[in-house]
Scaffold this motif. Structure first.
Motif, PDB file in Angstrom:
ATOM      1  N   VAL A   1       0.855  -1.185   0.000  1.00 40.06           N
ATOM      2  CA  VAL A   1       0.000   0.000   0.000  1.00 40.06           C
ATOM      3  C   VAL A   1       0.890   1.234   0.000  1.00 40.06           C
ATOM      4  N   GLN A   2       0.557   2.165  -0.876  1.00 40.32           N
ATOM      5  CA  GLN A   2       1.299   3.428  -0.926  1.00 40.32           C
ATOM      6  C   GLN A   2       0.325   4.589  -0.883  1.00 40.32           C
ATOM      7  N   LEU A   3       0.749   5.659  -0.221  1.00 41.72           N
ATOM      8  CA  LEU A   3      -0.055   6.872  -0.163  1.00 41.72           C
ATOM      9  C   LEU A   3       0.769   8.026  -0.705  1.00 41.72           C
ATOM     10  N   GLN A   4       0.149   8.791  -1.580  1.00 43.73           N
ATOM     11  CA  GLN A   4       0.805   9.936  -2.190  1.00 43.73           C
ATOM     12  C   GLN A   4       0.045  11.195  -1.806  1.00 43.73           C
ATOM     13  N   ALA A   5       0.684  12.019  -0.995  1.00 43.87           N
ATOM     14  CA  ALA A   5       0.049  13.253  -0.536  1.00 43.87           C
ATOM     15  C   ALA A   5       0.471  14.410  -1.424  1.00 43.87           C
ATOM     16  N   SER A   6      -0.412  15.359  -1.552  1.00 49.51           N
ATOM     17  CA  SER A   6      -0.107  16.572  -2.294  1.00 49.51           C
ATOM     18  C   SER A   6      -0.814  17.748  -1.641  1.00 49.51           C
ATOM     19  N   GLY A   7      -0.394  18.937  -2.013  1.00 47.89           N
ATOM     20  CA  GLY A   7      -0.913  20.136  -1.392  1.00 47.89           C
ATOM     21  C   GLY A   7       0.120  20.666  -0.417  1.00 47.89           C
ATOM     22  N   GLY A   8      -0.301  21.490   0.480  1.00 47.16           N
ATOM     23  CA  GLY A   8       0.641  22.077   1.408  1.00 47.16           C
ATOM     24  C   GLY A   8       1.308  23.295   0.811  1.00 47.16           C
ATOM     25  N   GLY A   9       2.138  23.953   1.619  1.00 45.51           N
ATOM     26  CA  GLY A   9       2.835  25.126   1.147  1.00 45.51           C
ATOM     27  C   GLY A   9       2.887  26.195   2.210  1.00 45.51           C
ATOM     28  N   LEU A  10       3.207  27.394   1.774  1.00 45.70           N
ATOM     29  CA  LEU A  10       3.339  28.539   2.673  1.00 45.70           C
ATOM     30  C   LEU A  10       2.189  29.502   2.439  1.00 45.70           C
ATOM     31  N   VAL A  11       1.462  29.806   3.498  1.00 43.80           N
ATOM     32  CA  VAL A  11       0.339  30.738   3.419  1.00 43.80           C
ATOM     33  C   VAL A  11       0.391  31.683   4.608  1.00 43.80           C
ATOM     34  N   GLN A  12      -0.471  32.689   4.564  1.00 40.69           N
ATOM     35  CA  GLN A  12      -0.569  33.629   5.675  1.00 40.69           C
ATOM     36  C   GLN A  12      -1.719  33.236   6.597  1.00 40.69           C
ATOM     37  N   ALA A  13      -1.657  33.709   7.797  1.00 40.74           N
ATOM     38  CA  ALA A  13      -2.724  33.448   8.761  1.00 40.74           C
ATOM     39  C   ALA A  13      -4.060  33.919   8.190  1.00 40.74           C
ATOM     40  N   GLY A  14      -5.068  33.067   8.339  1.00 36.59           N
ATOM     41  CA  GLY A  14      -6.386  33.381   7.820  1.00 36.59           C
ATOM     42  C   GLY A  14      -6.658  32.797   6.442  1.00 36.59           C
ATOM     43  N   ASP A  15      -5.602  32.357   5.771  1.00 35.23           N
ATOM     44  CA  ASP A  15      -5.758  31.777   4.440  1.00 35.23           C
ATOM     45  C   ASP A  15      -6.272  30.343   4.522  1.00 35.23           C
ATOM     46  N   SER A  16      -6.558  29.796   3.348  1.00 32.33           N
ATOM     47  CA  SER A  16      -7.015  28.412   3.231  1.00 32.33           C
ATOM     48  C   SER A  16      -6.020  27.594   2.424  1.00 32.33           C
ATOM     49  N   LEU A  17      -6.056  26.294   2.657  1.00 28.41           N
ATOM     50  CA  LEU A  17      -5.175  25.376   1.947  1.00 28.41           C
ATOM     51  C   LEU A  17      -5.867  24.025   1.887  1.00 28.41           C
ATOM     52  N   SER A  18      -5.579  23.288   0.836  1.00 35.30           N
ATOM     53  CA  SER A  18      -6.206  21.980   0.675  1.00 35.30           C
ATOM     54  C   SER A  18      -5.141  20.916   0.472  1.00 35.30           C
ATOM     55  N   LEU A  19      -5.294  19.810   1.161  1.00 38.63           N
ATOM     56  CA  LEU A  19      -4.414  18.656   1.027  1.00 38.63           C
ATOM     57  C   LEU A  19      -5.206  17.491   0.442  1.00 38.63           C
ATOM     58  N   SER A  20      -4.504  16.653  -0.305  1.00 43.86           N
ATOM     59  CA  SER A  20      -5.129  15.428  -0.786  1.00 43.86           C
ATOM     60  C   SER A  20      -4.136  14.284  -0.657  1.00 43.86           C
ATOM     61  N   CYS A  21      -4.655  13.085  -0.601  1.00 41.04           N
ATOM     62  CA  CYS A  21      -3.808  11.911  -0.428  1.00 41.04           C
ATOM     63  C   CYS A  21      -4.483  10.724  -1.105  1.00 41.04           C
ATOM     64  N   ALA A  22      -3.811  10.154  -2.078  1.00 42.64           N
ATOM     65  CA  ALA A  22      -4.358   9.031  -2.834  1.00 42.64           C
ATOM     66  C   ALA A  22      -3.673   7.743  -2.422  1.00 42.64           C
ATOM     67  N   ALA A  23      -4.476   6.731  -2.142  1.00 42.94           N
ATOM     68  CA  ALA A  23      -3.960   5.417  -1.748  1.00 42.94           C
ATOM     69  C   ALA A  23      -3.986   4.471  -2.937  1.00 42.94           C
TER      70      ALA A  23
END
Length: 116
Positions: A1-23
Motif C-alpha cells: 500500500v502506498q499513499l501519495q500526498a499533495s498540497g501544502g505550502g506557505l500561506v498567511q494566517a487566515g488563508d485556506s489550503l487543501s491537502l489530498s492523499c491518494a492510496a
C-alpha cells in the motif's frame, strides 16, 4: 500500500489550503471500509491527530481544528482530502495522511507553514 500526498505550502494566517492523499495497492473493497485521515507533527512536537473519516463518512476532528478543517473522501479514487480554512500559525506542521483497516500505512508528509 502506498499513499501519495499533495498540497501544502506557505500561506498567511487566515488563508485556506487543501491537502489530498491518494492510496494505491489496496483493493477497492478494503479501501472502502478503511479509516483514512491526517495527523500532523510540529517542530519539536509529537505527531497528533488532525481528522479521520471512516466508512459511511463518519468523521472525527481534534478540538484545535474543529470548525475550521473539513475532511472528506472520494471512495472511487481511494483519496482523502483535508480542506483547511482560517489557518493559524500554530497549524504549521508536517501533515501525514494515513489509511488503516488495522495496520496503518502512512504517506510521506507534506509541509504546511502558516505565517503570522
Amino acid at each position: 500500500v502506498q499513499l501519495q500526498a499533495s498540497g501544502g505550502g506557505l500561506v498567511q494566517a487566515g488563508d485556506s489550503l487543501s491537502l489530498s492523499c491518494a492510496a494505491s495497492g489496496m483493493t477497492s473493497i478494503v479501501a472502502l471500509i478503511a479509516v483514512m485521515g491526517w495527523y500532523r507533527q510540529a517542530p519539536g512536537g509529537e505527531r497528533e491527530l488532525v481528522a479521520t473519516i471512516g466508512y459511511g463518512n463518519y468523521t472525527k476532528y481534534s478540538d484545535s481544528v474543529k470548525g475550521r478543517f473539513t475532511i472528506s473522501r472520494d471512495n472511487a479514487k481511494n483519496t482523502v482530502f483535508l480542506q483547511m480554512n482560517s489557518l493559524h500559525p500554530e497549524d504549521t506542521a508536517v501533515y501525514y495522511c494515513y489509511i488503516t483497516t488495522g495496520r496503518p500505512y502512512w504517506g510521506q508528509g507534506t509541509q504546511v507553514t502558516v505565517s503570522s
